[in-house]
Design a protein around this motif. Structure first.
Motif, mmCIF file in Angstrom:
data_model
loop_
_atom_site.group_PDB
_atom_site.id
_atom_site.type_symbol
_atom_site.label_atom_id
_atom_site.label_comp_id
_atom_site.label_asym_id
_atom_site.label_seq_id
_atom_site.Cartn_x
_atom_site.Cartn_y
_atom_site.Cartn_z
ATOM 1 N N ARG A 73 -8.353 5.015 -3.302
ATOM 2 C CA ARG A 73 -8.549 3.820 -2.508
ATOM 3 C C ARG A 73 -9.706 4.025 -1.538
ATOM 4 O O ARG A 73 -9.919 5.135 -1.028
ATOM 5 C CB ARG A 73 -7.280 3.470 -1.735
ATOM 6 N N PRO A 74 -10.459 2.968 -1.252
ATOM 7 C CA PRO A 74 -11.593 3.112 -0.324
ATOM 8 C C PRO A 74 -11.117 3.294 1.112
ATOM 9 O O PRO A 74 -10.117 2.709 1.527
ATOM 10 C CB PRO A 74 -12.355 1.798 -0.493
ATOM 11 N N CYS A 75 -11.849 4.099 1.871
ATOM 12 C CA CYS A 75 -11.530 4.347 3.284
ATOM 13 C C CYS A 75 -12.456 3.475 4.134
ATOM 14 O O CYS A 75 -13.456 3.942 4.687
ATOM 15 C CB CYS A 75 -11.704 5.832 3.602
ATOM 16 N N LEU A 76 -12.123 2.202 4.208
ATOM 17 C CA LEU A 76 -12.975 1.233 4.906
ATOM 18 C C LEU A 76 -12.710 1.280 6.407
ATOM 19 O O LEU A 76 -11.565 1.460 6.846
ATOM 20 C CB LEU A 76 -12.706 -0.172 4.387
ATOM 21 N N THR A 77 -13.776 1.091 7.187
ATOM 22 C CA THR A 77 -13.664 1.085 8.646
ATOM 23 C C THR A 77 -14.430 -0.114 9.184
ATOM 24 O O THR A 77 -15.631 -0.246 8.948
ATOM 25 C CB THR A 77 -14.228 2.376 9.248
ATOM 26 N N PHE A 78 -13.727 -0.984 9.883
ATOM 27 C CA PHE A 78 -14.333 -2.158 10.517
ATOM 28 C C PHE A 78 -14.044 -2.079 12.016
ATOM 29 O O PHE A 78 -12.990 -2.554 12.474
ATOM 30 C CB PHE A 78 -13.769 -3.447 9.926
ATOM 31 N N PHE A 95 -3.922 -12.751 -6.868
ATOM 32 C CA PHE A 95 -4.215 -12.019 -5.633
ATOM 33 C C PHE A 95 -3.310 -12.529 -4.516
ATOM 34 O O PHE A 95 -3.298 -13.722 -4.205
ATOM 35 C CB PHE A 95 -5.681 -12.196 -5.233
ATOM 36 N N PRO A 96 -2.556 -11.648 -3.870
ATOM 37 C CA PRO A 96 -1.637 -12.095 -2.798
ATOM 38 C C PRO A 96 -2.403 -12.424 -1.526
ATOM 39 O O PRO A 96 -3.433 -11.821 -1.220
ATOM 40 C CB PRO A 96 -0.712 -10.892 -2.619
ATOM 41 N N SER A 97 -1.915 -13.372 -0.768
ATOM 42 C CA SER A 97 -2.558 -13.775 0.491
ATOM 43 C C SER A 97 -2.038 -12.995 1.691
ATOM 44 O O SER A 97 -2.623 -13.074 2.773
ATOM 45 C CB SER A 97 -2.339 -15.266 0.733
ATOM 46 N N ALA A 98 -0.958 -12.251 1.516
ATOM 47 C CA ALA A 98 -0.346 -11.563 2.651
ATOM 48 C C ALA A 98 -1.289 -10.558 3.313
ATOM 49 O O ALA A 98 -1.348 -10.504 4.553
ATOM 50 C CB ALA A 98 0.946 -10.876 2.210
ATOM 51 N N PRO A 99 -2.039 -9.723 2.570
ATOM 52 C CA PRO A 99 -2.910 -8.755 3.252
ATOM 53 C C PRO A 99 -3.942 -9.405 4.175
ATOM 54 O O PRO A 99 -4.161 -8.953 5.293
ATOM 55 C CB PRO A 99 -3.581 -8.009 2.089
ATOM 56 N N MET A 100 -4.563 -10.489 3.695
ATOM 57 C CA MET A 100 -5.561 -11.148 4.522
ATOM 58 C C MET A 100 -4.920 -11.856 5.720
ATOM 59 O O MET A 100 -5.510 -11.938 6.798
ATOM 60 C CB MET A 100 -6.354 -12.144 3.683
ATOM 61 N N GLN A 101 -3.713 -12.366 5.516
ATOM 62 C CA GLN A 101 -3.013 -12.971 6.648
ATOM 63 C C GLN A 101 -2.661 -11.934 7.701
ATOM 64 O O GLN A 101 -2.795 -12.183 8.904
ATOM 65 C CB GLN A 101 -1.748 -13.676 6.146
ATOM 66 N N MET A 102 -2.244 -10.757 7.261
ATOM 67 C CA MET A 102 -1.945 -9.683 8.198
ATOM 68 C C MET A 102 -3.206 -9.226 8.924
ATOM 69 O O MET A 102 -3.175 -8.937 10.123
ATOM 70 C CB MET A 102 -1.315 -8.510 7.454
ATOM 71 N N GLU A 103 -4.312 -9.191 8.194
ATOM 72 C CA GLU A 103 -5.580 -8.790 8.833
ATOM 73 C C GLU A 103 -5.994 -9.806 9.884
ATOM 74 O O GLU A 103 -6.435 -9.439 10.990
ATOM 75 C CB GLU A 103 -6.657 -8.655 7.745
ATOM 76 N N ARG A 106 -5.448 -3.103 5.855
ATOM 77 C CA ARG A 106 -5.319 -4.317 5.057
ATOM 78 C C ARG A 106 -6.574 -4.579 4.239
ATOM 79 O O ARG A 106 -6.491 -5.048 3.108
ATOM 80 C CB ARG A 106 -5.001 -5.510 5.959
ATOM 81 N N TRP A 107 -7.733 -4.285 4.786
ATOM 82 C CA TRP A 107 -8.960 -4.445 4.008
ATOM 83 C C TRP A 107 -8.992 -3.450 2.853
ATOM 84 O O TRP A 107 -9.401 -3.788 1.738
ATOM 85 C CB TRP A 107 -10.181 -4.249 4.907
ATOM 86 N N SER A 108 -8.576 -2.246 3.123
ATOM 87 C CA SER A 108 -8.526 -1.243 2.055
ATOM 88 C C SER A 108 -7.534 -1.657 0.976
ATOM 89 O O SER A 108 -7.787 -1.518 -0.229
ATOM 90 C CB SER A 108 -8.142 0.117 2.642
ATOM 91 N N GLN A 109 -6.380 -2.186 1.394
ATOM 92 C CA GLN A 109 -5.382 -2.628 0.444
ATOM 93 C C GLN A 109 -5.889 -3.809 -0.373
ATOM 94 O O GLN A 109 -5.676 -3.871 -1.592
ATOM 95 C CB GLN A 109 -4.099 -3.019 1.186
ATOM 96 N N ALA A 110 -6.562 -4.764 0.305
ATOM 97 C CA ALA A 110 -7.075 -5.930 -0.407
ATOM 98 C C ALA A 110 -8.123 -5.526 -1.433
ATOM 99 O O ALA A 110 -8.129 -6.039 -2.565
ATOM 100 C CB ALA A 110 -7.665 -6.927 0.596
ATOM 101 N N LEU A 111 -9.024 -4.613 -1.090
ATOM 102 C CA LEU A 111 -10.040 -4.165 -2.039
ATOM 103 C C LEU A 111 -9.412 -3.414 -3.205
ATOM 104 O O LEU A 111 -9.840 -3.558 -4.360
ATOM 105 C CB LEU A 111 -11.061 -3.287 -1.318
ATOM 106 N N ASN A 112 -8.386 -2.632 -2.918
ATOM 107 C CA ASN A 112 -7.700 -1.915 -3.992
ATOM 108 C C ASN A 112 -7.015 -2.900 -4.942
ATOM 109 O O ASN A 112 -7.021 -2.714 -6.162
ATOM 110 C CB ASN A 112 -6.675 -0.957 -3.392
ATOM 111 N N LEU A 113 -6.425 -3.967 -4.399
ATOM 112 C CA LEU A 113 -5.792 -4.982 -5.241
ATOM 113 C C LEU A 113 -6.823 -5.693 -6.106
ATOM 114 O O LEU A 113 -6.558 -5.987 -7.288
ATOM 115 C CB LEU A 113 -5.045 -5.987 -4.365
ATOM 116 N N LEU A 114 -7.978 -5.982 -5.531
ATOM 117 C CA LEU A 114 -9.031 -6.624 -6.323
ATOM 118 C C LEU A 114 -9.483 -5.726 -7.469
ATOM 119 O O LEU A 114 -9.706 -6.195 -8.599
ATOM 120 C CB LEU A 114 -10.217 -6.972 -5.421
#
Length: 704
Positions: free
Chosen positions: A64-69, A428-436, A368-376
């Motif tokens: 999984r990517p180690c994204l940092t924002f 694609f689930p909307s929950a990760p982006m909603q949590m973000e 959540r961004w890392s999870q969303a990218l992994n799901l994509l």
């Protein structure tokens, strides 16, 4: 029997050094957990510490990517920017009204020193540290100017939080209840020689060989030339600094600087000449008693009171470099501490800033961004279901599917018989982006940084006053930071004035003021040529003043708000001076001057045009008045002639009417006379007739 423990200041050299090291170790131990938090706070700010090592290992294992924002960095920068765009300055205000000119001179000297040594930049760095981790330190010092012998240089330096150890028992936000403070000060070898010239030869020996005759505690160069060679810059966060006092890689020496309070007794006596209480040296008390009796014929009486003063202890290894009173001419430590937030229960020294409250939402955003990218990624390659035996080499088949244009070998008939089936891509689930998004909203609520404060467009046109009101509401949670920063700046201002008043020579002050166009220097006197006010430069030493806060020139936030208000007033039709608007614009001084000159020229031309138009209008009015006057005169003449003719006509008519009336009167009178005559005649006739009738009746019958 247990030996009585002496106060720190009463200990001998060896015992004092040992006690100082013990206190330093204790302060490090008590502050170690907070220092680890500080390190993490700074890591969250620059984005290097938002993932723990365990999290990175897990993400690496899962591919999984180690994204940092670093959302929190923008929030900190915004708070620092708001503080920078609303500058204030400290000024000395006179206690006595007659000292106003001296205070003005002193303020100009302080401003020159601040600009010359970039104090404003240092204080902004301090504020940034306070916002990030909740604690910051700034040290004020002075030294002899080697370029101008006899003059001094004021130095202001921001001290990293990991170099300062405050008294663990201190609980006050301003550190006023701290008994001591330590500074693990790393200085270059050259600076060490300048500060401590008597140790210059030994420090070279110490740095080059790792041994010295007096510095004592040093590693064995045969086994470990420098214990700091394999340590990173952040080692001080991981474990306390040990007994090593030099760093060969950086060519620096560690000087342990300790400042502490010591109680002492003050002796004061009343001076009959000045009518004030004055302090005196108790060593001369016997001579003072004799002189006082001889001069005033009364016994010398005095009072004593307890006070405290700051003392310094500086050491390296087992060598004390300095032990004595603080050279600073003010009551207080040379290191000024600023604290944003502290434990409200006052049970610990848990200090924290804005970042500490944002860590969990920031971690959630990254995850959540890392999870969303992994799901994509998984949705693009959902995988394949294969029956046993459908593929002769599963590894070759899997590798071929990952390679663009790759060819996967399958068993004969596997495709025809449907033994290989592509999995359907999941939605694609909307929950990760909603949590973000929820995490970002939580950050705004915690910090008080709303969209208006960020300058985001709300999509509707609103008056500037309304926007500013919401911005102020967003800054309510941050007022504690701004208030604390003003307090620290006030403390620094007092210290700068104290150093200038005591140590800066008159010649240096006169040189500083000589470059100011406001003043003239004559025989040690400072003169303001505009109003003729003058004062001796020596009078600054005894000046009594208060410290006030006022808005600094060039306050960007205030200027922009006023500019917005002026523009709205102009739009609503209110008269606004255009030069005032130009002054609020962020333009170079030359451009402002050019615009002001242009506006002056336009206003002058408009004034001349208005004056000419007024003159023309006045001439038109006068011409109209003259024409109207002539017309009135003609009308008057005509009316006069008409009146005269009418009068003449009326007079003639009156004469005719009078004559006619007179004739009528004569005729009427004649008629009346005729009627009267007729009446007389008629009466006479009737009387005569009656008389004749009477005569006939009186006659005899014979007469018949």
């Amino acid at each position: 029997m247990k030996a009585k423990k002496l106060p720190f200041s009463k200990l001998d050299k060896e015992s004092k050094l040992e006690e100082a090291k013990r206190r330093l170790d204790y302060a490090r131990t008590m502050d170690s957990d907070t220092q680890k938090e500080f390190r993490e706070d700074f890591g969250f700010y620059d984005g290097t510490g938002q993932w723990t090592k365990e999290d990175r290992d897990i993400l690496k294992e899962q591919n999984r990517p180690c994204l940092t924002f670093p959302v929190c960095k923008g929030s900190v920068d915004l708070v620092v920017g708001v503080n920078s765009s609303n500058p204030v300055r400290m000024v000395a205000s006179p206690v006595e009204p007659s000292d106003g000119f001296l205070c003005e001179v002193l303020n100009d000297v302080v401003e020159w020193v601040s600009d010359e040594n970039n104090f404003e930049d240092r204080e902004e760095e301090l504020f940034e540290s306070v916002v990030i981790c909740g604690r910051g330190h700034i040290a004020l010092d002075f030294s002899i100017d080697p370029k101008r012998f006899g003059e001094i240089i004021l130095n202001e330096s921001v001290v990293p939080v990991h170099e300062i150890r405050i008294d663990p028992a201190s609980r006050e936000r301003d550190g006023s209840d701290a008994n001591h403070i330590f500074w693990d000060r790393w200085v270059t070898r050259e600076d060490f020689k300048i500060r401590y010239p008597e140790f210059a030869d030994r420090v070279d020996e110490f740095m080059e060989t790792g041994r010295a005759s007096s510095f004592g505690e040093s590693p064995d160069p045969k086994t470990d030339e420098n214990i700091f060679d394999d340590l990173g810059d952040d080692d001080d966060y991981d474990r306390p600094i040990d007994a090593n006092y030099y760093d060969l890689k950086k060519d620096r020496v560690r000087v342990c600087h300790m400042e502490y309070w010591e109680a002492f007794k003050r002796h004061v006596a009343f001076n009959p000449e000045t009518q004030e209480w004055e302090e005196f040296d108790p060593e001369n008390i016997e001579q003072l008693k004799v002189n006082y009796i001889l001069k005033y014929k009364t016994p010398f009486e005095y009072n004593t009171m307890m006070d405290k003063k700051v003392k310094w202890l500086q050491f390296i290894g087992d060598e004390i470099l300095y032990d004595g009173d603080s050279p600073m001419p003010y009551d207080g430590f040379s290191v000024v501490t600023s604290i944003a937030n502290t434990d409200p229960s006052r049970r610990s020294n848990n200090h924290f800033g804005v970042i500490r409250l944002m860590k969990d939402p920031q971690r959630e955003i990254n995850k959540r961004w890392s999870q969303a990218l992994n799901l994509l990624n998984n949705m693009v390659q959902p995988g394949t279901d294969i029956e046993d035996g459908a593929v002769p080499d599963i590894d070759q088949y899997s590798e071929a599917r990952k390679t663009p244009g790759g060819v996967g070998i399958v068993s004969s008939g596997a495709l025809r018989d449907g033994k290989i089936k592509e999995r359907s891509a999941p939605q694609f689930p909307s929950a990760p982006m909603q949590m973000e998004q929820m995490s970002q909203d939580i950050i705004r609520k915690i910090t008080g940084i709303n969209p208006d404060l960020l300058g985001q467009d709300s999509g509707r046109q609103e008056p500037g006053v309304v926007v500013q009101t919401r911005q102020r509401q967003g800054l309510i949670l941050l007022q504690k930071l701004f208030k604390e920063h003003k307090r620290v700046r006030r403390e620094i201002f007092k210290r700068v004035i104290a150093i200038i008043s005591k140590y800066m020579p008159d010649g240096q002050i006169l040189r500083i003021l000589g470059g100011n166009e406001k003043y003239q220097i004559e025989n040690g006197m400072v003169i303001n040529p505009k109003n003729g006010m003058a004062a001796a430069i020596r009078d600054i030493r005894n000046l009594k003043f208060n410290v006030d806060i006022e808005e600094a020139p060039g306050n960007l936030a205030k200027d922009m708000l006023q500019l917005q208000v002026f523009m709205e007033m102009m739009h609503a039709g209110f008269p606004v001076d255009p030069k005032t608007v130009i002054e609020k614009l962020q333009l170079p001084a030359t451009e402002k001057q050019r615009w002001i000159e242009y506006i002056d020229a336009q206003q002058q031309a408009q004034a001349q045009a208005a004056q000419q138009a007024q003159q023309l209008e006045a001439q038109k009015v006068m011409a109209g008045i003259q024409t109207e006057a002539k017309k009135v005169d003609g009308d008057i003449a005509v009316k006069t002639a008409k009146v005269r003719a009418q009068a003449q006509k009326d007079s003639t008519k009156f004469a005719h009417d009078r004559e006619r009336e007179d004739r009528k009167f004569v005729i009427d009178a004649a008629k009346l006379d005729h009627e009267d005559s007729k009446m007389v005649l008629d009466a006479a006739a009737k009387f005569a007739a009656l008389r004749n009738q009477g005569n006939r009746e009186s006659r005899p019958n014979g007469n018949n």
